[in-house]
Design a protein around this motif. Structure first.
Motif, PDB file in Angstrom:
ATOM      1  N   GLY A 185       0.792  -1.228   0.000  1.00 31.30           N
ATOM      2  CA  GLY A 185       0.000   0.000   0.000  1.00 31.30           C
ATOM      3  C   GLY A 185       0.823   1.275   0.000  1.00 31.30           C
ATOM      4  O   GLY A 185       0.261   2.371  -0.023  1.00 31.30           O
ATOM      5  N   GLY A 186       2.155   1.150   0.018  1.00 31.93           N
ATOM      6  CA  GLY A 186       2.991   2.340  -0.055  1.00 31.93           C
ATOM      7  C   GLY A 186       3.204   3.055   1.267  1.00 31.93           C
ATOM      8  O   GLY A 186       3.532   4.249   1.282  1.00 31.93           O
ATOM      9  N   TYR A 187       3.064   2.337   2.385  1.00 32.22           N
ATOM     10  CA  TYR A 187       3.259   2.977   3.704  1.00 32.22           C
ATOM     11  C   TYR A 187       4.683   3.513   3.846  1.00 32.22           C
ATOM     12  O   TYR A 187       4.901   4.552   4.489  1.00 32.22           O
ATOM     13  CB  TYR A 187       2.966   1.951   4.810  1.00 32.22           C
ATOM     14  N   PHE A 188       5.660   2.832   3.251  1.00 29.44           N
ATOM     15  CA  PHE A 188       7.056   3.250   3.381  1.00 29.44           C
ATOM     16  C   PHE A 188       7.511   4.156   2.237  1.00 29.44           C
ATOM     17  O   PHE A 188       8.687   4.514   2.167  1.00 29.44           O
ATOM     18  CB  PHE A 188       7.963   2.007   3.446  1.00 29.44           C
ATOM     19  N   ASP A 189       6.593   4.496   1.319  1.00 31.55           N
ATOM     20  CA  ASP A 189       6.940   5.368   0.203  1.00 31.55           C
ATOM     21  C   ASP A 189       6.905   6.834   0.623  1.00 31.55           C
ATOM     22  O   ASP A 189       6.397   7.192   1.688  1.00 31.55           O
ATOM     23  CB  ASP A 189       5.961   5.151  -0.964  1.00 31.55           C
ATOM     24  N   SER A 190       7.441   7.664  -0.249  1.00 34.97           N
ATOM     25  CA  SER A 190       7.361   9.114  -0.046  1.00 34.97           C
ATOM     26  C   SER A 190       6.933   9.759  -1.369  1.00 34.97           C
ATOM     27  O   SER A 190       7.671   9.676  -2.367  1.00 34.97           O
ATOM     28  CB  SER A 190       8.719   9.663   0.402  1.00 34.97           C
ATOM     29  N   PRO A 191       5.752  10.335  -1.454  1.00 37.26           N
ATOM     30  CA  PRO A 191       4.794  10.490  -0.348  1.00 37.26           C
ATOM     31  C   PRO A 191       4.136   9.164   0.025  1.00 37.26           C
ATOM     32  O   PRO A 191       4.068   8.248  -0.788  1.00 37.26           O
ATOM     33  CB  PRO A 191       3.761  11.456  -0.925  1.00 37.26           C
ATOM     34  N   ARG A 192       3.670   9.086   1.251  1.00 37.58           N
ATOM     35  CA  ARG A 192       3.126   7.849   1.801  1.00 37.58           C
ATOM     36  C   ARG A 192       1.755   7.549   1.228  1.00 37.58           C
ATOM     37  O   ARG A 192       0.931   8.443   1.038  1.00 37.58           O
ATOM     38  CB  ARG A 192       3.063   7.974   3.324  1.00 37.58           C
ATOM     39  N   GLY A 193       1.520   6.268   0.933  1.00 39.38           N
ATOM     40  CA  GLY A 193       0.215   5.827   0.481  1.00 39.38           C
ATOM     41  C   GLY A 193      -0.635   5.432   1.682  1.00 39.38           C
ATOM     42  O   GLY A 193      -1.408   6.236   2.211  1.00 39.38           O
ATOM     43  N   GLU A 194      -0.497   4.164   2.115  1.00 39.94           N
ATOM     44  CA  GLU A 194      -1.189   3.721   3.328  1.00 39.94           C
ATOM     45  C   GLU A 194      -0.686   4.515   4.535  1.00 39.94           C
ATOM     46  O   GLU A 194       0.469   4.930   4.594  1.00 39.94           O
ATOM     47  CB  GLU A 194      -0.933   2.232   3.571  1.00 39.94           C
ATOM     48  N   THR A 195      -1.556   4.714   5.505  1.00 37.74           N
ATOM     49  CA  THR A 195      -1.196   5.348   6.769  1.00 37.74           C
ATOM     50  C   THR A 195      -1.570   4.407   7.903  1.00 37.74           C
ATOM     51  O   THR A 195      -2.219   3.374   7.685  1.00 37.74           O
ATOM     52  CB  THR A 195      -1.937   6.680   6.947  1.00 37.74           C
ATOM     53  N   LEU A 196      -1.173   4.760   9.120  1.00 44.25           N
ATOM     54  CA  LEU A 196      -1.585   3.936  10.257  1.00 44.25           C
ATOM     55  C   LEU A 196      -3.105   3.869  10.342  1.00 44.25           C
ATOM     56  O   LEU A 196      -3.672   2.831  10.697  1.00 44.25           O
ATOM     57  CB  LEU A 196      -1.004   4.499  11.556  1.00 44.25           C
ATOM     58  N   GLY A 197      -3.751   4.972   9.976  1.00 44.98           N
ATOM     59  CA  GLY A 197      -5.210   4.991  10.022  1.00 44.98           C
ATOM     60  C   GLY A 197      -5.839   4.040   9.026  1.00 44.98           C
ATOM     61  O   GLY A 197      -6.754   3.277   9.371  1.00 44.98           O
ATOM     62  N   THR A 198      -5.336   4.027   7.787  1.00 40.32           N
ATOM     63  CA  THR A 198      -5.925   3.134   6.778  1.00 40.32           C
ATOM     64  C   THR A 198      -5.579   1.677   7.066  1.00 40.32           C
ATOM     65  O   THR A 198      -6.397   0.779   6.822  1.00 40.32           O
ATOM     66  CB  THR A 198      -5.440   3.515   5.369  1.00 40.32           C
ATOM     67  N   LEU A 199      -4.369   1.449   7.593  1.00 39.89           N
ATOM     68  CA  LEU A 199      -4.005   0.071   7.966  1.00 39.89           C
ATOM     69  C   LEU A 199      -4.875  -0.414   9.126  1.00 39.89           C
ATOM     70  O   LEU A 199      -5.297  -1.570   9.168  1.00 39.89           O
ATOM     71  CB  LEU A 199      -2.526  -0.002   8.353  1.00 39.89           C
ATOM     72  N   ALA A 200      -5.126   0.476  10.085  1.00 33.26           N
ATOM     73  CA  ALA A 200      -5.984   0.112  11.223  1.00 33.26           C
ATOM     74  C   ALA A 200      -7.389  -0.244  10.735  1.00 33.26           C
ATOM     75  O   ALA A 200      -7.995  -1.215  11.198  1.00 33.26           O
ATOM     76  CB  ALA A 200      -6.026   1.255  12.231  1.00 33.26           C
ATOM     77  N   ASP A 201      -7.904   0.550   9.784  1.00 35.86           N
ATOM     78  CA  ASP A 201      -9.230   0.266   9.237  1.00 35.86           C
ATOM     79  C   ASP A 201      -9.232  -1.074   8.501  1.00 35.86           C
ATOM     80  O   ASP A 201     -10.203  -1.838   8.578  1.00 35.86           O
ATOM     81  CB  ASP A 201      -9.660   1.375   8.279  1.00 35.86           C
ATOM     82  N   ARG A 202      -8.145  -1.339   7.774  1.00 32.39           N
ATOM     83  CA  ARG A 202      -8.062  -2.576   7.000  1.00 32.39           C
ATOM     84  C   ARG A 202      -8.157  -3.802   7.896  1.00 32.39           C
ATOM     85  O   ARG A 202      -8.800  -4.800   7.560  1.00 32.39           O
ATOM     86  CB  ARG A 202      -6.758  -2.606   6.208  1.00 32.39           C
ATOM     87  N   PHE A 203      -7.481  -3.747   9.075  1.00 25.85           N
ATOM     88  CA  PHE A 203      -7.454  -4.901   9.977  1.00 25.85           C
ATOM     89  C   PHE A 203      -8.444  -4.768  11.141  1.00 25.85           C
ATOM     90  O   PHE A 203      -8.452  -5.619  12.033  1.00 25.85           O
ATOM     91  CB  PHE A 203      -6.033  -5.100  10.509  1.00 25.85           C
ATOM     92  N   ASP A 204      -9.227  -3.693  11.110  1.00 23.26           N
ATOM     93  CA  ASP A 204     -10.272  -3.474  12.125  1.00 23.26           C
ATOM     94  C   ASP A 204      -9.676  -3.457  13.541  1.00 23.26           C
ATOM     95  O   ASP A 204     -10.170  -4.131  14.450  1.00 23.26           O
ATOM     96  CB  ASP A 204     -11.352  -4.554  12.020  1.00 23.26           C
TER      97      ASP A 204
END
Length: 235
Positions: A185-204
């Motif tokens: 999802g690009g969490y480690f990219d710059s600019p960042r894709g996934e964020t902690l918020g979207t990852l949290a939503d993904r895994f509930d």
């Protein structure tokens, strides 16, 4: 040296028959060919979609005419470890007749088998493929020349590679899923894709929970990477 990856369909292979008749896959953990008896002894990891699927796959395997020996080493749910001895298949004979050899683990699923085969000369490889074409269905997935210096480097760094593999095995299923989702999802990219918020939503889960899982996974993998780098320096 030339290394080929072949997607094979062998009509006389017990493992292919079993994976075609049930939702199971086989992965070679060890193999040894006995040329005096024309038989292949293997230790296979068997994985199924369910315990019933493994039962059915092993039944098809045991009933196949090409199976000589069978021993269930261990079993846990939908995963089993078996030792077998099978007759040499036509494709195996063709590869050996043209001085070919297996260079890596083979995996069988959905009635097809992924082979990694080596040849010392291009001419031997071409002759083998021509002969295989007469009695088998296959696709050449890759065909790569291997330089002797590359081969030497690979052999010397096998220990470091296994350290990285062990690092992947250290991960819990949730840690692996979270790392894969973050990378994809690009969490480690710059600019960042996934964020902690979207990852949290993904895994509930909460953001602190997904952050903790991500940090644990990163710590395990980075520890193994630095260990592998040390091993490469020593080698």
């Amino acid at each position: 040296m030339l290394e080929l990856t072949l997607d094979m369909e062998q009509y006389d292979c017990p493992f292919i028959a079993a994976s075609d008749g049930a939702a199971v896959s086989f992965c070679a953990a060890h193999w040894e060919f006995d040329p005096t008896d024309d038989r292949l002894e293997t230790r296979m990891v068997v994985e199924g979609a369910s315990p019933d699927a493994v039962d059915e796959g092993l039944r098809v395997l045991r009933d196949h005419d090409g199976l000589r020996e069978y021993d269930l080493i261990s079993r846990r749910g939908a995963v089993a470890h078996v030792r077998t001895a099978i007759d040499e298949t036509a494709a195996m004979g063709t590869i050996r007749d043209h001085d070919g050899y297996i260079t890596g683990p083979f995996r069988i699923a959905d009635g097809r088998e992924l082979w990694h085969v080596g040849f010392d000369r291009d001419g031997s490889a071409n002759a083998a493929l021509s002969a295989l074409d007469r009695d088998n269905e296959y696709d050449v997935v890759s065909r790569d020349p291997v330089d002797i210096t590359e081969l030497s480097g690979f052999v010397q760094n096998v220990g470091a590679a296994m350290t990285l593999v062990e690092g992947c095995r250290d991960l819990t299923p949730r840690e692996r899923e979270t790392l894969e989702a973050a990378v994809d999802g690009g969490y480690f990219d710059s600019p960042r894709g996934e964020t902690l918020g979207t990852l949290a939503d993904r895994f509930d889960v909460s953001k602190p929970a997904v952050s903790k899982t991500l940090r644990r996974g990163q710590a395990k993998t980075m520890a193994r990477i630095t260990q592998a780098l040390d091993e490469m320096d020593e080698e």
